[in-house]
Design an enzyme around this catalytic site. Sequence first.
Site, short mmCIF file in Angstrom:
data_model
loop_
_atom_site.label_atom_id
_atom_site.label_comp_id
_atom_site.label_asym_id
_atom_site.label_seq_id
_atom_site.Cartn_x
_atom_site.Cartn_y
_atom_site.Cartn_z
N GLN A 9 0.84 -1.20 0.00
CA GLN A 9 0.00 0.00 0.00
C GLN A 9 0.88 1.25 0.00
O GLN A 9 1.89 1.30 0.68
CB GLN A 9 -0.86 -0.02 1.27
CG GLN A 9 -2.12 0.78 1.16
CD GLN A 9 -3.12 0.42 2.27
OE1 GLN A 9 -3.07 -0.68 2.80
NE2 GLN A 9 -4.00 1.32 2.61
N SER A 87 4.40 -6.27 3.03
CA SER A 87 3.05 -6.20 3.61
C SER A 87 2.02 -6.78 2.65
O SER A 87 2.05 -7.97 2.35
CB SER A 87 2.74 -4.74 4.01
OG SER A 87 1.54 -4.66 4.72
N HIS A 194 0.19 -3.45 11.16
CA HIS A 194 1.31 -4.24 11.72
C HIS A 194 1.60 -3.90 13.18
O HIS A 194 2.74 -3.72 13.59
CB HIS A 194 2.57 -4.08 10.85
CG HIS A 194 2.34 -4.54 9.44
ND1 HIS A 194 2.20 -5.88 9.11
CD2 HIS A 194 2.15 -3.84 8.30
CE1 HIS A 194 1.96 -5.97 7.82
NE2 HIS A 194 1.91 -4.76 7.30
N GLN A 243 1.00 -12.02 10.11
CA GLN A 243 1.53 -10.81 9.46
C GLN A 243 0.80 -9.52 9.83
O GLN A 243 1.43 -8.47 9.96
CB GLN A 243 1.50 -11.02 7.94
CG GLN A 243 2.33 -10.01 7.16
CD GLN A 243 1.60 -9.50 5.93
OE1 GLN A 243 0.47 -9.05 6.00
NE2 GLN A 243 2.26 -9.59 4.78
#
Length: 290
Positions: A9, A87, A194, A243
């Site tokens: 992103q 990510s 995260h 994750q």
Amino acid sequence: MKAYVFPGQGAQFTGMGKDLYENSPLAKELFEKANEILGFRITDIMFSGTAEELKETKVTQPAVFLHSVILAKTLEDFEPEMVAGHSLGEFSALVANGVLSFEDGLKLVSQRALAMQKACEITPSTMAAVLGLADNIVVEVCATIDGIVVAANYNCPGQLVISGETSAVEKACDAMKAAGAKRALVLPVGGAFHSPMMEPAREQLAAAIEATTFSNPICPVYQNVTASAVSSPEEIRKNLIIQLTAPVKWTQSVQQMIADGATSFTEVGPGKVLSGLIGKIDKEAVTANA
């Protein structure tokens, strides 16, 4: 060994994927299939939407994923020997190396985006970039702050992103500057990705991931959570669930790929963010953009 890397992103831009759609019948077919799966014409937003429309998490994540995956599928000499994604990019990497089908990958990314959006609305949270401090100092400073704030993205030496409750992140930024950071800057993001703040999203996504078929990969994936080569579908599945609340170990992943024999890195997707980070992680690294 050829390594392929996939951005996350933040790499999006208006017009992304339009040339692919117009010049490749396969790309056009996959983009139209994506419109069907998502239930709205994401291609309209990708090709001619405003930056504001493209920035919505439920749009951004599938858009970046689609650009990366469809680009990979249209490359003539796409023969990865190792892959990694930053990510969200890890999902693109898993479709590219055969672990997930295009359809399943897109459905998971869409569910991930919606789950993260929902988690962001529960408590005011954010992220901040810390420049010019050693990773261990950033971690130590975070540990001294009241409230939730953690190291979230190890992007390259001297560039780490922290994540957590808005007030804790703001306090941490002041403390980072006092500890000698060149800059500590709150980022314009929807929430604390995260970090433990994403626990509601992790629970929601876990069920979807558990219900999805994971196949054997054609090459190892260096996952964000472990920063090491993973080839077992079950292990990949487990790491993908962790994750959302764990840090992205990008610096460590790239260092490990080089240690394991990566001779070149090709970035597949919008922008050149990862190529830039790889150059800072290892000045000798050979990078290219697909």
